[in-house]
Design an enzyme around this catalytic site. Sequence first.
Site, PDB file in Angstrom:
ATOM      1  N   CYS A   1      -0.526   4.195   2.038  1.00  0.00           N
ATOM      2  CA  CYS A   1      -0.340   4.090   3.495  1.00  0.00           C
ATOM      3  C   CYS A   1       1.123   4.353   3.878  1.00  0.00           C
ATOM      4  CB  CYS A   1      -0.693   2.696   4.002  1.00  0.00           C
ATOM      5  SG  CYS A   1      -2.109   1.930   3.223  1.00  0.00           S
ATOM      6  N   ASP A   2       2.056   3.850   3.092  1.00  0.00           N
ATOM      7  CA  ASP A   2       3.445   3.774   3.559  1.00  0.00           C
ATOM      8  C   ASP A   2       4.450   4.675   2.844  1.00  0.00           C
ATOM      9  OD1 ASP A   2       2.628   1.894   5.384  1.00  0.00           O
ATOM     10  OD2 ASP A   2       3.019   0.196   4.055  1.00  0.00           O
TER      11      ASP A   2
ATOM     12  N   CYS B   1       0.836  -1.205   0.000  1.00  0.00           N
ATOM     13  CA  CYS B   1       0.000   0.000   0.000  1.00  0.00           C
ATOM     14  C   CYS B   1       0.872   1.257   0.000  1.00  0.00           C
ATOM     15  CB  CYS B   1      -0.928  -0.006   1.212  1.00  0.00           C
ATOM     16  SG  CYS B   1      -1.977   1.454   1.285  1.00  0.00           S
TER      17      CYS B   1
END
Length: 320
Positions: free
Chosen positions: A150-151, A147
């Site tokens: 997200c990261d 992801c």
Amino acid sequence: MDFKTGIIGSGTSVGGDVDLLIAGGGPAALAAALYAARYGIDHVVIESYQPGGQAALTALIENYPGIMEIAGGDLAEKMKEQAEKWGGVFRMETVTSTTSREEDLVEVKTDSAVYNAKYLIIATGAAPAKLGVPGEDKFYGRGVSYCATCDAPFFKNKRVMVVGGGDSAVKESLHLADFASHLTVVHRRNKFRAEPYLGKKLLSCDNCDVMWNTTVKSIEGGDGVEAVVLNTPDGETRVEVDGVFVYVGRRPSTEPFRELVDLNPDGTVKTVNVVHTSRKNVLAAGDVTDNELRQVVTAVADGARAAAAVFDLMQQEGDV
Ligand SMILES: Cc1cc2nc3c(=O)[nH]c(=O)nc-3n(C[C@H](O)[C@H](O)[C@H](O)COP(=O)(O)OP(=O)(O)OC[C@H]3O[C@@H](n4cnc5c(N)ncnc54)[C@H](O)[C@@H]3O)c2cc1C
């Protein structure tokens, strides 16, 4: 944004009888909930993690008609709000199994309740496929990610590798390139499968390079990822990176429905006329199905059709 606030909408009991249970909370399920609520169908949406599904995990959506560009999470939030406005009922649970002892009733077990639903819409979408190479599981959360949205911020000014060549891989690479000092895209073919517009944009990115006809052999490191060993047309090579983002496809989340409806060998739900399954009172929508294009626009269309199909069936049965 999540369902942790508890039950939203009309119902307050956990489990029990319901006319329609919608499994999943991605775009397909959110559209199904909106339409079900507007049809006045007694329903509940069961989502295990967060509304919006995969769409909520992408930084930017630029191909949803009528919206020039929007963060995936924002689009998901709007879809949920709209369903709620019409009376959408959401619960944060995980569907664990389904059976049908009576022809016209589906028993749906979740991690905390049991429901008896007259109709079920399967909209549990898909989860990222893994590379299946040594080091992938070991370094998950320590450099291996599925992801970028997200990261990506964790990889500011770091060296990052993306594996894959489809829409998701290329689009998320463009997002990662804004953070990384250098981005290497590894693709097993000699050209991208992504939309040509996205591919061209990536090929003109200053801090990116692409390794064609290349596969990952293993991911190595100590506390976190340090390097990836690759099989290239010129032999094995080791590339030092701090992070690896994997976008090599998705696997349908159909395990809880294995005994209920016919699945294809790849695990997708077999459908007829887009949303109908091998069982009359079970519909399916979105990425979980065998329908070809897997996008937000097709998922929401499927969700709307599935809810409409339930309404038709209920009318035929004299239930509405
Ligand atoms: C990185 C990436 C970028 C993308 N970019 C775009 C884009 O720009 N434009 C576009 O149109 N599409 C894009 N897509 C594709 C799009 O996100 C999907 O096609 C769409 O989200 C499918 O919706 P869905 O509702 O069918 O499934 P999903 O989005 O997969 O949602 C399924 C939901 O079901 C839940 N669930 C699964 N199993 C259970 C269970 N047992 N019990 C309860 N809940 C369960 C999951 O938690 C999830 O929230 C992208 C996808 C990815 C991965």
